[in-house]
Design an enzyme around this catalytic site. Structure first.
Site, PDB file in Angstrom:
ATOM      1  N   LYS A 272       1.038  -1.212  -0.013  1.00 46.73           N
ATOM      2  CA  LYS A 272      -0.116  -0.036   0.066  1.00 46.73           C
ATOM      3  C   LYS A 272       1.034   1.315  -0.106  1.00 46.73           C
ATOM      4  CE  LYS A 272      -3.530   2.281   2.451  1.00 46.73           C
ATOM      5  NZ  LYS A 272      -4.824   2.087   3.708  1.00 46.73           N
TER       6      LYS A 272
ATOM      7  N   ASP B 283     -15.576   3.352   8.518  1.00 47.76           N
ATOM      8  CA  ASP B 283     -15.778   3.036   7.311  1.00 47.76           C
ATOM      9  C   ASP B 283     -16.027   1.453   7.032  1.00 47.76           C
ATOM     10  OD1 ASP B 283     -16.255   3.878   4.654  1.00 47.76           O
ATOM     11  OD2 ASP B 283     -14.404   3.585   3.906  1.00 47.76           O
TER      12      ASP B 283
END
Length: 275
Positions: free
Chosen positions: A6, A111
Site C-alpha cells: 500500500k 468506514d
C-alpha cells in the site's frame, strides 16, 4: 507467497502524520490478537521518492497480506450471489467481534462497508483499511472543529454507510463508537439484499443525507423479521439510543440460537427492495 504494498503519497506534514497514525493503529490492534483485522507486516517512509509519482513526493509504504478470495463487495456484485442466513450471521458475528476490538481499545473504524471486508483462506471475514480509524469519542467544541471533522468524514467515510450524526456536525456534538453500529446495520442489510439501504437513493441522485436522517428503511416481503428487527435496531437515527457492540453481539446470538426460521429463509436480492 504474495503480498500487497500500500502506497500513501504524503504531500504535507498532515499526510505524513496520518500515514504513521494508520500504522500505529494497526500495531495497537494487532496486540489484541484478533486475527480478523488486517495485519501490518512492515512499513516505512521513503522521502522525496519518484517511484510512485511524477514529482519527488514522500511516500509511506505498508506491506500487507494478500487475500486471494477477494472482498465482500466482490461477492455482492456477482449476478448469482447467494449466501444463506446461517452463513451470513456467522460472518456478521465475526465482523462484529472485530469491531468490538476497535471499540474496546477506544477506537472507531468509521468506514465499515463491503469493500473493506476481505475473506481469508478459510473464507472468514477480515476487516481492512484502517486509514479511516480514529479515537471513538469526540466532542466538538468549535465551528472550526466541526468543519474539520465534516471534511474528514466526507473524505474517508462512505456516504451510503455513514451514520446520520456525521452529516450535520454542530458545536457541542458528541460522536462516539456507535457510528460503526450504523455502518454494521447497513452492512448486514447489504449481505442480505446486495446493497446498503441507501445505495439506491445515491444511484437515483437523491439526497442520501435526507434519506439517512429520515430513518425510513424498506425490506423485501417475506424476509426474516428477526434479522430485519436487528437491522432497524442498528439503524436508530438518534445515536444516543443506538445500541453498543455488545448488545448487537447478544442479539445475533439470540437470533442464531432461537430463530427456527433461520434455515428456511434464503436471501432476497436488492432488486426486490425499493427505497
Amino acid at each position: 507467497m504474495k503480498f500487497v504494498l500500500k502506497c500513501i503519497l504524503c504531500h504535507d506534514q498532515k499526510d505524513r502524520e496520518n500515514a504513521w497514525n494508520e500504522a500505529k493503529i494497526h500495531q495497537l490492534l494487532q496486540s489484541s490478537g484478533n486475527k480478523y483485522i488486517l495485519n501490518l507486516i512492515g512499513c516505512g517512509m521513503i522521502e522525496k521518492s519518484l517511484e510512485f509519482s511524477k514529482t519527488p513526493t514522500d511516500t509511506f509504504l505498508m506491506l500487507l497480506p494478500y487475500y486471494k478470495n477477494g472482498s465482500l463487495h466482490d461477492y455482492l456484485v456477482k449476478p448469482h450471489y447467494h449466501m444463506d442466513l446461517k452463513y451470513i450471521l456467522k460472518n456478521f458475528r465475526l465482523i462484529c467481534l472485530s469491531v468490538k476490538t476497535f471499540h474496546d481499545l477506544s477506537y472507531s473504524h468509521r468506514d465499515i462497508k463491503p469493500a473493506n471486508i476481505l475473506f481469508n483462506d478459510n473464507n472468514e471475514p477480515v476487516i481492512i483499511d484502517l486509514g479511516s480509524a480514529a479515537p471513538a469519542k469526540i466532542t466538538v467544541t468549535s465551528k472550526k472543529e466541526a468543519q474539520e471533522l465534516l471534511d474528514e468524514v466526507s473524505e474517508r467515510c462512505s456516504m451510503t454507510y455513514r451514520a446520520p450524526e456525521l452529516f450535520n456536525i454542530d458545536i457541542n456534538s458528541v460522536i462516539d463508537e456507535r457510528i460503526d453500529i450504523w455502518s454494521l446495520g447497513c452492512l448486514l442489510y447489504a449481505m442480505l439484499y446486495k446493497k446498503s439501504p441507501f445505495d439506491l437513493v445515491y444511484e437515483r441522485g437523491d439526497s442520501v443525507a435526507l434519506a439517512v436522517i429520515s430513518g425510513k428503511i424498506f425490506f423485501p416481503p417475506n424476509s426474516n423479521e428477526s434479522v430485519n428487527s436487528l437491522i432497524k435496531k442498528m439503524l436508530t437515527v438518534d445515536h444516543f439510543k443506538r445500541p453498543f457492540i455488545d448488545d448487537i453481539l447478544e442479539s445475533v446470538k439470540v437470533i442464531d440460537e432461537f430463530d427456527q426460521d433461520i434455515n428456511e429463509h434464503n436471501i432476497l436480492y436488492s432488486n426486490n427492495c425499493i427505497v
